[in-house]
Design a protein around this motif. Structure first.
Motif, PDB file in Angstrom:
ATOM      1  N   GLN A 139      -0.523   3.521   4.283  1.00 27.04           N
ATOM      2  CA  GLN A 139       0.346   2.722   3.056  1.00 27.04           C
ATOM      3  C   GLN A 139       0.816   3.544   2.033  1.00 27.04           C
ATOM      4  N   ARG A 140       2.042   3.527   1.532  1.00 27.60           N
ATOM      5  CA  ARG A 140       2.342   3.948   0.424  1.00 27.60           C
ATOM      6  C   ARG A 140       1.770   3.367  -0.866  1.00 27.60           C
ATOM      7  N   ARG A 149      10.382   6.921  -3.001  1.00 24.78           N
ATOM      8  CA  ARG A 149       9.160   6.829  -3.852  1.00 24.78           C
ATOM      9  C   ARG A 149       9.062   6.219  -5.012  1.00 24.78           C
ATOM     10  N   GLU A 179       0.507   8.846   5.246  1.00 24.40           N
ATOM     11  CA  GLU A 179       1.886   8.833   5.440  1.00 24.40           C
ATOM     12  C   GLU A 179       2.811   9.132   3.887  1.00 24.40           C
ATOM     13  N   THR A 180       3.773   9.773   4.093  1.00 18.14           N
ATOM     14  CA  THR A 180       4.544  10.178   2.935  1.00 18.14           C
ATOM     15  C   THR A 180       4.501   9.386   1.956  1.00 18.14           C
ATOM     16  N   LEU A 212       8.104   1.910   3.535  1.00 23.70           N
ATOM     17  CA  LEU A 212       8.700   3.012   4.002  1.00 23.70           C
ATOM     18  C   LEU A 212      10.100   2.959   4.201  1.00 23.70           C
ATOM     19  N   SER A 228       1.746   8.333   0.127  1.00 26.40           N
ATOM     20  CA  SER A 228       0.546   7.491   0.269  1.00 26.40           C
ATOM     21  C   SER A 228      -0.524   8.031  -0.726  1.00 26.40           C
ATOM     22  N   GLY A 248      10.814  11.007   4.664  1.00 25.32           N
ATOM     23  CA  GLY A 248       9.737  10.458   3.609  1.00 25.32           C
ATOM     24  C   GLY A 248      10.192  10.866   2.095  1.00 25.32           C
ATOM     25  N   ARG A 269       9.261   4.727  14.081  1.00 22.76           N
ATOM     26  CA  ARG A 269       8.006   4.855  13.205  1.00 22.76           C
ATOM     27  C   ARG A 269       6.865   5.131  14.182  1.00 22.76           C
TER      28      ARG A 269
END
Length: 726
Positions: A373-374, A587, A213-214, A380, A216, A583, A612
């Motif tokens: 998961q991030r 962050r 994922e973006t 997210l 992650s 994404g 999603r």
């Protein structure tokens, strides 16, 4: 070819790779070699000769004279020998060899050979002592600047026998003088540690999809996977889809491994930098080479791993011969050399998902490592879809809807940053008359000119195909009406609206118009990362790898431009782009949100983004492709024909359409049909689409196609596995 380049220049596996590319993409080896080597490196003026001694005693007089001249002159280019009567004899005897060349850059160094003594003046003694403090040598220019002296003064020292001058080669390698601050490996999450273990367990030639994922932490996995490769004295090749992505990734790798061990290679480098980097790679060693698709041919003799980031990106496919896909060539190279291949993406291509067994079934699926998961279990971004039809009904006609305006104001009030995405550069899509409907078109292409209105400069119209430019008319060229204006939206128009609506905000654009200068990508992204820009407006260049913790809002100004391309991959590409750009938000420590504006909120790609559901969308898309036998279930090849006259190319296309089914009955021939943009740069274009099973059966070679056409005015190219039908 080996006689020109030197038989031992490349290892056997490299020659095998070039030949496989030529065979699969139905082109000749020289065309592939031109794509693999730096620009102009195969030109005879770039070739270098080298004299092998001792010389035979029975050389003819002309050969002896040339050999003597060469011994005095040292290494020289082939141009210096052209037409010399002794050249042929020296080559036949194996005394003179030719090899890959190009101009090298040198600079003078001053080297101390005697210590200072009382016979020198005080000033000369100080200079000589300073030189000895620098290990007795220094570049002349650098030493003169540091000591406030002149070259003539150093020449006096050389005349007195205290120093000598040497010409030393300068390696033009991008970024070698940045002196990046080093960092240390980070503690991995459980998912990252599992992914790393899977990569390290790969055997030679095996591949793995890092489906993360973006946000992650894929890049940290890349770094820790490459570290053991470098420790073994081997090199790693890291491929990225866009030049704009290389500065960010390069900075991360240089912080971990050091400036001297990380090199970049792409078309944005100066010609000397590209040439020297290519030459330096021949030496091997523990190096990381980061580059765009052409870097898949980097001549690394001791390759230990190949890594392809954002493997889904369409820019990894070259659209002019040789029409290779870097992902396919990377797979072949890893198999031929016997090293692992890692493909990374948050939104893998449907072909990759199928090969990994995540949609459909395959006998031996490739390995998959998941990062769902991030980092830090950060959430997210939430996705809100705004129906712009309702905005229009409410009387709001600007690019920015009410929800997006309010969200931008909230973000700025908190001192955070935002990204606004729009799929087109420029100001407006076209210019037209509201009285008679006239649209200004390119005189060389069948496409409307786009309106550009750069800040502080006069507006103009430009063709995004052939770059033809024209002034913006004050009135309609057809009817003279004053009601002549521009329509549609692009990055410039969005930037202008932000300046007008939010005066004082620091707004910048990130598109091909603003990043054409060398290192412009890095400059814009550095300013954004350091908080000097409040809102960054950009095109698809924004979606690839941008990691700025202060970004808490992503706005998609107009999603519809991505949804309605005349291409069977349009929905897949739209979801990949939107998923990636969304994404970019959240962050850091503050959760992110995304607002997507569209006139088609029920489109499957928009629904999948909001819910999603990437794999559910991919499964549905796979079923559609399966019904039509489109990739990844079938294979395609696109024949592109063009000629200066429409009837010429139409007749040629018809001849091919009649020939192919009789000689190649295993292929389904669709067309001919005019290309979506029929005329480009005064050439009319026709397409034939060939469908067949996977892998694609044999096709006629290029020379056969040319013979069938029978008209040298017609150009024909064959694109195997086309990524766009435009």
């Amino acid at each position: 070819m080996a006689a020109v380049l030197g038989a031992g220049l490349f290892p056997p596996a490299y020659w095998a790779l070039l030949q496989r590319v030529a065979d699969y993409y139905r082109t000749d080896l020289v065309t592939v070699l031109k794509a693999a080597l730096p620009p102009q490196s195969l030109h005879w003026k770039q070739m270098r000769w080298r004299l092998i001694v001792p010389l035979p005693s029975d050389l003819p007089p002309a050969a002896q004279a040339l050999a003597a001249r060469l011994q005095r002159a040292g290494d020289r280019g082939l141009a210096n020998l052209h037409g010399d009567p002794g050249l042929g004899d020296l080559q036949q005897r194996g005394v003179l060899t030719l090899g890959f060349g190009g101009q090298t850059k040198t600079e003078p160094w001053v080297v101390a050979v005697r210590s200072p003594d009382g016979s020198l003046s005080e000033r000369l003694q100080v200079l000589l002592a300073a030189l000895w403090e620098q290990d007795g040598e220094s570049p002349v220019g650098k030493f003169c600047r540091a000591q406030g002296t002149t070259r003539d003064t150093l020449l006096r020292l050389a005349h007195l026998g205290y120093v000598v001058w040497e010409e030393r080669r300068v390696w033009r390698l991008e970024g070698r003088d940045r002196q990046t601050v080093r960092d240390a490996p980070k503690t991995l999450t459980a998912a990252q540690a599992q992914a790393l273990a899977q990569i390290q367990a790969l055997q030679g030639g095996e591949e793995l999809l890092l489906f993360g994922e973006t946000g992650s932490g894929k890049t940290e996995v890349y770094l820790q996977a490459i570290a053991p490769v470098l420790a073994q004295g081997r090199s790693a090749l890291v491929l990225v889809p866009e030049i704009g992505l290389t500065p960010q990734l390069t900075d991360r790798f240089r912080a971990r491994f050091g400036d001297d061990r990380v090199w970049v290679y792409h078309s944005g480098l100066a010609e000397g930098e590209r040439l020297d980097t290519w030459r330096a790679m021949l030496g091997g060693g523990d190096r990381v080479v980061i580059g765009t698709r052409s870097a898949v041919f980097a001549p690394l003799p001791n390759l230990g791993m190949v890594l392809l980031d954002e493997e889904h990106d369409p820019s990894l496919k070259q659209e002019h011969p040789p029409c290779y896909h870097a992902r396919t060539v990377a797979r072949w190279r890893s198999q031929l050399v016997g090293v692992p291949l890692v493909l990374g993406s948050a939104t893998p291509a449907l072909e990759t998902l199928h090969r990994a067994g995540l949609v459909g079934t395959v006998p031996q699926p490739m390995a998959v490592a998941r990062l769902p998961q991030r980092i830090g279990d950060r959430p997210l971004p939430t996705v809100s879809v705004v129906d712009m039809r309702l905005e229009l009904q409410a009387g709001h006609r600007g690019i920015l809807g009410r929800s997006l305006v309010a969200a931008l104001q909230e973000v700025r009030a908190r001192g955070e940053q935002a990204i606004l995405f729009i799929h087109r550069r420029g100001h407006s899509t076209f210019a037209a008359c509201r009285s008679c409907g006239f649209v200004v078109e390119c005189p060389h292409c069948d496409i409307s000119l786009s309106y550009h209105e750069p800040l502080g400069r006069s507006p103009y119209l430009v063709c995004h195909y052939c770059n033809h430019r024209a002034a913006m008319p004050a009135q309609c060229p057809a009817c003279g009406s004053p009601y002549f204006k521009h329509f549609g939206s692009g990055t410039q128009k969005l930037e202008r609206e932000l300046h007008e609506r939010f005066p004082g905000w620091r707004v910048a654009r990130f598109d091909s118009d603003t990043t054409g200068r060398k290192d412009a990508h890095r400059q814009v992204l550095t300013a954004f990362r350091e908080g000097e820009i409040d809102v960054l407006v950009g095109t698809q260049m924004l979606v690839k790898g941008l990691d700025v913790p202060q970004v808490t809002l992503v706005g998609v100004a107009i999603a519809d431009g991505l949804l309605h391309f005349a291409d069977f991959r349009a929905s897949e590409r739209a979801l990949q782009t939107l998923w990636q750009v969304v994404g970019r938000a959240g962050r850091g420590d503050v959760p992110g949100r995304a607002i997507v504006q569209t006139y088609n909120p029920d489109h499957p790609a928009i629904v999948a983004l909001a819910q999603r559901q990437f794999l559910d969308f991919a499964a549905a898309e796979f079923a559609l492709r399966q019904a039509l036998q489109y990739p990844p279930l079938g294979a395609l090849a696109l024949l592109r024909l063009s000629a200066p006259q429409p009837e010429t190319v139409s007749q040629a296309a018809e001849r091919l359409a009649q020939y192919l089914p009789t000689e190649f009955p295993h292929l389904e021939v669709l067309g001919p049909a005019p290309a979506p943009v029929y005329r480009v740069a005064d050439r009319y274009r026709q397409h034939l689409l060939l469908k067949g099973p996977e892998p694609l059966p044999p096709l006629p070679p290029h020379e056969v196609l040319v013979d069938i056409l029978g008209d040298r005015r017609v150009r024909v190219s064959l694109d195997i596995d086309p990524q766009t039908l435009m």
